[in-house]
Design a protein around this motif. Structure first.
Motif, PDB file in Angstrom:
ATOM      1  N   GLU A  57      14.983  28.075  69.082  1.00 20.71           N
ATOM      2  CA  GLU A  57      14.877  27.021  68.080  1.00 20.71           C
ATOM      3  C   GLU A  57      15.438  25.729  68.654  1.00 20.71           C
ATOM      4  OE1 GLU A  57      16.817  28.384  64.476  1.00 20.71           O
ATOM      5  OE2 GLU A  57      14.861  28.908  63.647  1.00 20.71           O
ATOM      6  N   LEU A  58      14.762  24.638  68.392  1.00 15.56           N
ATOM      7  CA  LEU A  58      15.212  23.336  68.859  1.00 15.56           C
ATOM      8  C   LEU A  58      16.634  23.062  68.375  1.00 15.56           C
ATOM      9  CD1 LEU A  58      14.591  20.675  70.323  1.00 15.56           C
ATOM     10  CD2 LEU A  58      13.592  19.847  68.174  1.00 15.56           C
ATOM     11  N   ALA A  59      16.947  23.425  67.145  1.00  9.63           N
ATOM     12  CA  ALA A  59      18.289  23.196  66.590  1.00  9.63           C
ATOM     13  C   ALA A  59      19.353  23.923  67.397  1.00  9.63           C
ATOM     14  CB  ALA A  59      18.345  23.636  65.128  1.00  9.63           C
ATOM     15  N   LEU A  62      19.871  22.205  70.884  1.00  5.57           N
ATOM     16  CA  LEU A  62      20.633  20.960  70.788  1.00  5.57           C
ATOM     17  C   LEU A  62      22.099  21.226  70.474  1.00  5.57           C
ATOM     18  CD1 LEU A  62      18.049  18.707  68.915  1.00  5.57           C
ATOM     19  CD2 LEU A  62      18.528  18.799  71.377  1.00  5.57           C
ATOM     20  N   ALA A  86      15.826  13.523  65.444  1.00  2.00           N
ATOM     21  CA  ALA A  86      16.647  14.714  65.690  1.00  2.00           C
ATOM     22  C   ALA A  86      16.818  15.528  64.417  1.00  2.00           C
ATOM     23  CB  ALA A  86      17.994  14.315  66.269  1.00  2.00           C
ATOM     24  N   GLU A  88      14.653  16.664  62.649  1.00  3.47           N
ATOM     25  CA  GLU A  88      13.634  17.724  62.617  1.00  3.47           C
ATOM     26  C   GLU A  88      14.189  19.049  63.135  1.00  3.47           C
ATOM     27  OE1 GLU A  88       9.643  17.498  63.089  1.00  3.47           O
ATOM     28  OE2 GLU A  88       9.813  16.017  61.508  1.00  3.47           O
ATOM     29  N   ALA A  89      15.273  18.984  63.899  1.00  6.80           N
ATOM     30  CA  ALA A  89      15.867  20.185  64.499  1.00  6.80           C
ATOM     31  C   ALA A  89      16.725  20.887  63.454  1.00  6.80           C
ATOM     32  CB  ALA A  89      16.697  19.811  65.720  1.00  6.80           C
ATOM     33  N   MET A 115       6.294  23.064  71.960  1.00  5.66           N
ATOM     34  CA  MET A 115       6.987  22.829  70.694  1.00  5.66           C
ATOM     35  C   MET A 115       6.085  23.321  69.558  1.00  5.66           C
ATOM     36  SD  MET A 115       9.645  20.985  69.323  1.00  5.66           S
ATOM     37  CE  MET A 115       9.894  19.418  68.551  1.00  5.66           C
ATOM     38  N   TYR A 117       5.862  24.425  65.480  1.00 11.13           N
ATOM     39  CA  TYR A 117       6.437  24.354  64.133  1.00 11.13           C
ATOM     40  C   TYR A 117       5.994  25.596  63.352  1.00 11.13           C
ATOM     41  CZ  TYR A 117       7.636  19.437  64.865  1.00 11.13           C
ATOM     42  OH  TYR A 117       8.185  18.265  65.325  1.00 11.13           O
TER      43      TYR A 117
END
Length: 145
Positions: A57-59, A62, A86, A88-89, A115, A117
């Motif tokens: 997951e992008l979150a 990061l 950001a 969106e994460a 990426m 969704y």
């Protein structure tokens, strides 16, 4: 961060706290997997039917790097780039997929990272903005602001 032992598939730079040299985080696939692999089942406008995607997951990525910015610039192998907020994460939000239907993504298959969704889980992602942010052949992320 430790140095990557395999081929680097993602470089993150900008406003991040954890790096492994040159003010950036160079990550190989094993390092990305160690952050926590998630699975998402969704269809896309580029594939037939529902596919199983695996990635991070992008979150989580990061958070792992201590990213502290308001904008992300994602860049592909061919230098195509998109900017996304950001915000969106989020948990359950976009992921950086490295595998689809059990097969590692190569540049020919939209890899090394794509990426994705959760289009089928949250219909709010079924729009032109999210589709335009679904960058494939992703290799670099810059954390801005």
């Amino acid at each position: 961060l430790p140095a990557p032992s395999g081929a680097v598939i993602l470089t993150v730079h900008g406003d991040i706290a954890r790096t492994n040299g040159n003010a950036e985080a160079a990550l190989d696939k094993a390092m990305i997997e160690a952050i926590g692999v998630v699975t998402m089942h969704t269809g896309t406008i580029w594939t037939d039917g529902t596919s199983e995607f695996q990635g991070v997951e992008l979150a989580r990525l990061l958070a792992h790097l201590g990213a502290d910015g308001r904008t992300l610039r994602l860049t592909a192998l061919n230098d195509y780039a998109v900017e996304i907020p950001a915000s969106e994460a989020v948990d359950g939000g976009p992921m950086l997929a490295f595998r689809m239907d059990g097969k590692d993504l190569s540049p020919r298959d939209k890899g090394p990272l794509w990426m994705i969704y959760p289009y089928d889980v949250n219909s709010a992602y079924k729009n032109e903005v999210s589709y335009s942010r679904s960058i494939w052949q992703l290799t670099r992320i810059e954390v801005l602001d």
